[in-house]
Design a protein around this motif. Structure first.
Motif, PDB file in Angstrom:
ATOM      1  N   TRP A 242      17.013 -21.233  27.568  1.00 57.63           N
ATOM      2  CA  TRP A 242      17.980 -22.170  28.144  1.00 57.63           C
ATOM      3  C   TRP A 242      17.956 -23.499  27.382  1.00 57.63           C
ATOM      4  O   TRP A 242      16.920 -23.897  26.818  1.00 57.63           O
ATOM      5  N   SER A 243      19.075 -24.190  27.409  1.00 55.86           N
ATOM      6  CA  SER A 243      19.119 -25.535  26.837  1.00 55.86           C
ATOM      7  C   SER A 243      18.243 -26.470  27.654  1.00 55.86           C
ATOM      8  O   SER A 243      18.103 -26.306  28.875  1.00 55.86           O
ATOM      9  N   HIS A 244      17.624 -27.432  26.999  1.00 51.55           N
ATOM     10  CA  HIS A 244      16.741 -28.442  27.612  1.00 51.55           C
ATOM     11  C   HIS A 244      15.403 -27.873  28.075  1.00 51.55           C
ATOM     12  O   HIS A 244      14.630 -28.582  28.719  1.00 51.55           O
ATOM     13  N   VAL A 245      15.122 -26.593  27.766  1.00 49.49           N
ATOM     14  CA  VAL A 245      13.827 -26.004  28.116  1.00 49.49           C
ATOM     15  C   VAL A 245      12.973 -25.925  26.854  1.00 49.49           C
ATOM     16  O   VAL A 245      13.362 -25.300  25.865  1.00 49.49           O
ATOM     17  N   THR A 246      11.814 -26.566  26.891  1.00 47.29           N
ATOM     18  CA  THR A 246      10.890 -26.542  25.759  1.00 47.29           C
ATOM     19  C   THR A 246      10.061 -25.273  25.756  1.00 47.29           C
ATOM     20  O   THR A 246       9.821 -24.668  24.708  1.00 47.29           O
ATOM     21  N   SER A 247       9.610 -24.879  26.938  1.00 47.06           N
ATOM     22  CA  SER A 247       8.826 -23.655  27.063  1.00 47.06           C
ATOM     23  C   SER A 247       8.907 -23.160  28.503  1.00 47.06           C
ATOM     24  O   SER A 247       9.137 -23.942  29.435  1.00 47.06           O
ATOM     25  N   ALA A 248       8.729 -21.853  28.665  1.00 52.93           N
ATOM     26  CA  ALA A 248       8.685 -21.253  30.005  1.00 52.93           C
ATOM     27  C   ALA A 248       7.677 -20.119  29.971  1.00 52.93           C
ATOM     28  O   ALA A 248       7.765 -19.219  29.129  1.00 52.93           O
TER      29      ALA A 248
END
Length: 304
Positions: A242-248
């Motif tokens: 996703w956009s604006h997600v650095t890591s999950a």
């Protein structure tokens, strides 16, 4: 006029060079009464040099250095400070009580032995020889030696290194009591959670200059990154795209997400999983803010 009265130590345009190395490059720093200032920075940032100037251990090549409005080497100014350095060499054969009495004799109005021992939490160590103490116990005694003279300004350099959790918590409580009594404290520590828990003001140095000067909250606010944790069956790998997600990543049943736009990501999570629960959003801590700030500065300097 009130600011001048409250000021206990200052550097104004301080420059210090060691050969071709510039340790301090026009540093401005001021400390007020009753203030706990955490002085942070990567290795070689100039922290030790700044403290050495304020202690009168070295002289500035340019600029002004004052301790209680006087030269730091003035004996009257020096009697108003206490110092706990990162390492200390003390007479190993003396008992803790003997060390304290010897140190107290150097000050005009020291704390009593009982008061010092209680504040530093070393009442059970007074009769023991210093050489027979563990590293953590020796640090507690060094803290007692630093505060026994009833200082108005206290320098603490990595004060809790070697201490267990209980001893660290007791030292934090003593530090807070000293600040409440009006003592100014300069703290240097690699335990950033310690600075976050104690400091009213944080100054970050790099290359002998101030990168940031303000409250813990102000420094954290400079970093947009946040952490999101929640209970959800959503696929972590998909969220990481996703956009604006650095890591999950997944921590058992929980999702752990790093983002630079928390509100945007939270809305999308709730749309994707109406059953999502136990949602937590945490702003960047001091450690993350410090890392980001110093990384950005290092990158800018390399680009220049």
């Amino acid at each position: 006029m009130e600011q001048a009265v409250a000021e206990v130590a200052s550097l104004a345009g301080a420059v210090k060079r060691y050969g071709d190395l510039t340790a301090l490059d026009g540093l401005d720093l001021m400390l007020q009464r009753g203030e706990l200032l955490a002085l942070l920075g990567p290795n070689g940032a100039g922290k030790s040099t700044a403290i050495s100037l304020l202690l009168g251990l070295v002289r500035a090549d340019a600029g002004r250095v004052q301790l209680f409005g006087k030269d730091p080497q003035d004996i009257d100014a020096r009697r108003r400070i206490g110092v706990m350095l990162q390492s200390a060499v003390l007479p190993p054969t003396l008992s803790v009580a003997e060390l304290l009495r010897l140190t107290m004799s150097y000050y005009p109005a020291p704390r009593t032995l009982a008061e010092t021992a209680e504040l530093a939490g070393i009442g059970d160590l007074l009769a023991r020889r210093y050489a027979g103490l563990s590293g953590g116990q020796q640090r507690r005694v060094q803290f007692a030696l630093a505060l026994c003279g009833r200082p108005e300004l206290l320098f603490l350099d990595e004060p809790t290194v070697g201490m267990d959790i209980e001893a660290r918590q007791k030292l934090w409580a003593a530090i807070r009591q000293l600040v409440a009594e009006g003592c100014a404290i300069v703290l240097t520590t690699h335990y950033l959670e310690e600075a976050e828990a104690l400091a009213q003001r944080v100054v970050v140095l790099a290359k002998g200059r101030v990168l940031s000067d303000g409250s813990v909250q102000a420094l954290r606010a400079r970093v947009a990154r946040a952490r999101i944790r929640c209970l959800s069956d959503l696929d972590a790998h998909a969220i990481a795209q996703w956009s604006h997600v650095t890591s999950a990543t997944r921590e058992g049943a929980r999702l752990a997400i790093q983002t630079d736009a928390a509100e945007h990501v939270v809305r999308r999570l709730l749309d994707a999983d109406p059953a999502l629960s136990e949602l937590e959003v945490l702003r960047a801590g001091l450690a993350e803010a410090f890392t980001e700030l110093t990384r950005e500065t290092s990158t800018e300097q390399e680009a220049a």
